[in-house]
Write a protein that holds these residues in place. Structure first.
Motif, PDB file in Angstrom:
ATOM      1  N   PHE A 182       0.852  -1.170  -0.050  1.00 36.19           N
ATOM      2  CA  PHE A 182       0.069  -0.046  -0.021  1.00 36.19           C
ATOM      3  C   PHE A 182       0.678   1.140   0.082  1.00 36.19           C
ATOM      4  O   PHE A 182       1.980   1.429   0.676  1.00 36.19           O
ATOM      5  N   VAL A 183       0.484   2.293  -0.555  1.00 34.01           N
ATOM      6  CA  VAL A 183       1.375   3.448  -0.838  1.00 34.01           C
ATOM      7  C   VAL A 183       0.894   4.083   0.361  1.00 34.01           C
ATOM      8  O   VAL A 183      -0.098   4.368   0.766  1.00 34.01           O
ATOM      9  N   GLY A 184       2.196   4.926   0.954  1.00 33.68           N
ATOM     10  CA  GLY A 184       2.054   5.670   2.082  1.00 33.68           C
ATOM     11  C   GLY A 184       2.145   4.924   3.345  1.00 33.68           C
ATOM     12  O   GLY A 184       2.117   5.525   4.487  1.00 33.68           O
ATOM     13  N   VAL A 185       2.398   3.713   3.475  1.00 36.89           N
ATOM     14  CA  VAL A 185       2.111   2.693   4.627  1.00 36.89           C
ATOM     15  C   VAL A 185       3.514   2.593   5.182  1.00 36.89           C
ATOM     16  O   VAL A 185       3.468   2.827   6.617  1.00 36.89           O
ATOM     17  N   GLY A 186       4.542   2.899   4.786  1.00 34.10           N
ATOM     18  CA  GLY A 186       5.726   2.885   5.334  1.00 34.10           C
ATOM     19  C   GLY A 186       6.041   4.124   6.140  1.00 34.10           C
ATOM     20  O   GLY A 186       6.633   4.137   7.505  1.00 34.10           O
ATOM     21  N   ALA A 187       5.777   5.434   5.239  1.00 28.68           N
ATOM     22  CA  ALA A 187       5.855   6.660   6.246  1.00 28.68           C
ATOM     23  C   ALA A 187       4.981   6.731   7.216  1.00 28.68           C
ATOM     24  O   ALA A 187       5.275   7.134   8.348  1.00 28.68           O
TER      25      ALA A 187
END
Length: 612
Positions: free
Chosen positions: A237-242
């Motif tokens: 998912f995009v943005g999950v790491g941040a």
């Protein structure tokens, strides 16, 4: 919902009976029992029976006077009208059945459109209610992908690993213990104006104890300790790491002072150089940017110390390594002989051994071994002793375990033809004789032609620990490695593929000498070693084609010179070569006593002792 659907598709109070066209024509229309027909929505015909026919004869079961009494699917209206006209062609006009057409609103048709959307809406409302009802979604698995997976170590349940369990690493432990001491007694440092270090980066070869040292910090610190792997930040998912980085540091700040440990930080902290742009990953870079901001951004990250571990320091982003984010870089090298003794003593505490096991000897026989390798040797020795039904682990078990870890599993069942065994025996004898008469080759301990791992034979040496290697030492090592190939050519006037591993090592070492270490007279003091890794992802090389041809020429000349040197040594000592080859054919293993009996006392022993 069930009752509504039941009433729509099956109404028990509806007395209308469905019939076919044939039944309608023979039983009703031919007997002039039909009062009228009402066509509903051009699909269904409702049939009304005459009042004087109801309750008698074939229509005795009808109890509803008003009707409709029967229903019939008509298909197309034109077809129905044609069949009805044909069935009444001999009937007078006054007696023909009246046909009415009516458009009627059906609740079942409406439900077939509304029901799917209503179910989707209900499901959505149900999920949203569950999210709101579970403490803002913190405990809901469907909303957990943006939350950190790191859980703090409970202070009242300390880990079993302490600094006493970390053998060696004296300098690294001093710096880490100072960090723990700062957390316990910050006033002793802050009174002089010192501030708590923001981050400590542990780096070094695999198996040197980076993660073990972090576990010891968790056991000794007495503050909340958050542990997480670098790969756990990145998801599909995009943005999950941040989001996970923000959540991790948010939790750590709430319980400050605290320690955050990120293992294998290179998974998320790789360099963003233009040379590696074709390998870029936007999601990973967003996570790295958030991590940089949390480590030393606009907001002060007070009370949180970050420990990170990696064995790929060369690929980390420069912005991640600067002071202010990671104030201390601790390089953890492979253990020295004294440190290996300490590591052996730690692992031997849980193993039953006898008096034959000498820790100093084991440390001497394992140069270049990491702490993880030593732990593996101790475990393998215990397994070997248990397999042989022994009560204690002996020195022989440790020797076999070392041979197994270095060379692989012994394959005594492997079938080798007599001709191949003859070649392997003289090949290994060539290595032994050549190295015996070279000054800068490590001491030979044992020669074996028992298949082990992928190799058919091996010569075991006792390597010395060196920090630098001279040109003469490089050349002697190359000559020793080429001794097996030279022995085959001298003894059989034929060469085989058995020297593949030796040739690969010699070629790489020759290229290192010429292109990296600047040890060639013609090329001169030039080095094309890429310590920064910027040429790793590029197709080209950092030198011209002419220089590449010159390097190839010098490498070839260097290898051929050492090959000729090995042949000259073996020709001079051909008698010893034949004796040692025959001994290996008879016994398969030649120990140091057998080697000294055939080759004599090694003349470079005194030189080796002086060097030590």
């Amino acid at each position: 919902m069930i009752l509504l659907l039941f009433s729509v598709f099956y109404n028990p109070f509806d007395s209308t009976k469905e019939i076919s066209w044939l039944q309608f024509e023979k039983e009703m229309l031919s007997k002039s029992a039909v009062d009228k027909i009402v066509v509903i929505n051009k699909e269904t015909a409702e049939i009304y029976i005459k009042a004087d026919k109801i309750g008698s004869g074939e229509f005795e079961e009808i109890t509803n006077d008003k009707g409709p009494h029967y229903s019939m699917a008509i298909g197309a209206v034109e077809s129905f009208e044609a069949k009805l006209e044909k069935a009444q062609e001999n009937v007078e006009m006054a007696q023909k059945v009246e046909v009415l057409y009516e458009d009627r609103f059906e609740i079942g048709t409406l439900l077939s459109w509304i029901l799917p959307f209503a179910l989707i809406l209900l499901f959505y409302l149900f999920i949203m209610r569950r999210m709101r009802g579970s403490a803002g979604g913190l405990n809901n698995p469907m909303m957990n992908f943006g939350k950190t997976k790191a859980k703090p170590t409970r202070i009242d349940e300390k880990t079993k690993v302490t600094f006493k369990d970390v053998a060696g690493l004296k300098e690294a432990k001093v710096e880490i213990m100072e960090l723990v001491d700062f957390l316990k007694r910050p006033e002793e440092y802050t009174r002089l104006g010192a501030r708590i270090p923001k981050g400590v980066l542990l780096t070094g070869p695999p198996g040197t104890g980076k993660t073990l040292l972090a576990k010891a910090v968790a056991g000794e610190s007495g503050v909340p300790f958050y542990s997480m792997s670098g790969s756990e930040f990145v998801e599909m998912f995009v943005g999950v790491g941040a989001s996970r980085v923000r959540d991790l540091f948010k939790q750590a700040k709430e319980k400050a002072p605290s320690i955050v440990f990120i293992d294998e930080i290179d998974a998320v902290g790789r360099s963003r150089d233009k040379a590696k742009s074709f390998q870029s990953n936007d999601e990973r870079e967003n996570t790295l940017n958030q991590l940089l901001s949390e480590l030393d951004g606009f907001e002060a990250n007070s009370g949180v110390i970050v420990l990170a571990a990696t064995n790929r320091l060369d690929v980390l982003d420069k912005a991640l390594l600067r002071a202010g984010r990671f104030d201390r870089h601790i390089y953890m090298e492979l253990p020295t002989r004294i440190e290996r003794e300490e590591i052996f003593n730690v692992h031997l505490k849980r193993i039953k051994t006898d008096d034959s096991v000498k820790v100093d000897l084991l440390a001497s026989l394992t140069p270049g071994f990491s702490g993880a390798d030593i732990a593996n040797i101790c475990n393998e020795a215990a397994l070997l002793a248990a397999r042989n039904k022994k009560e204690v682990v002996t020195n022989e078990d440790f020797t076999q375990a070392r041979d197994r870890v270095v060379g692989g599993l012994e394959r005594s069942s492997k079938i080798i033809s007599p001709n191949e065994k003859l070649i392997v025996a003289h090949h290994e004898a060539g290595h032994a004789v050549t190295s015996w008469y070279l000054n800068h080759v490590d001491s030979l301990v044992k020669v074996s032609i028992i298949p082990r791992g992928k190799s058919l034979g091996a010569a075991w040496y006792l390597p010395k620990e060196r920090n630098i290697i001279t040109k003469s030492q490089f050349e002697d090592q190359m000559c020793s490695m080429l001794g097996g190939r030279a022995a085959e050519e001298i003894m059989f006037s034929e060469i085989s593929s058995g020297a593949l591993d030796d040739l690969e090592k010699v070629t790489k070492q020759a290229y290192n000498m010429v292109a990296f270490y600047g040890l060639d007279k013609v090329i001169g003091p030039l080095s094309y070693y890429d310590s920064s890794g910027q040429y790793q992802g590029m197709m080209g090389k950092p030198y011209s084609e002419e220089m590449g041809m010159q390097i190839d020429k010098e490498v070839h000349a260097l290898v051929m010179k050492q090959y000729k040197r090995a042949k000259d040594i073996l020709k001079e000592h051909s008698e010893e070569l034949q004796k040692l080859g025959q001994l290996l054919l008879d016994k398969e293993v030649a120990e140091i006593e057998d080697l000294e009996e055939i080759l004599g006392e090694r003349k470079v022993k005194n030189l080796l002792k002086m060097n030590d």
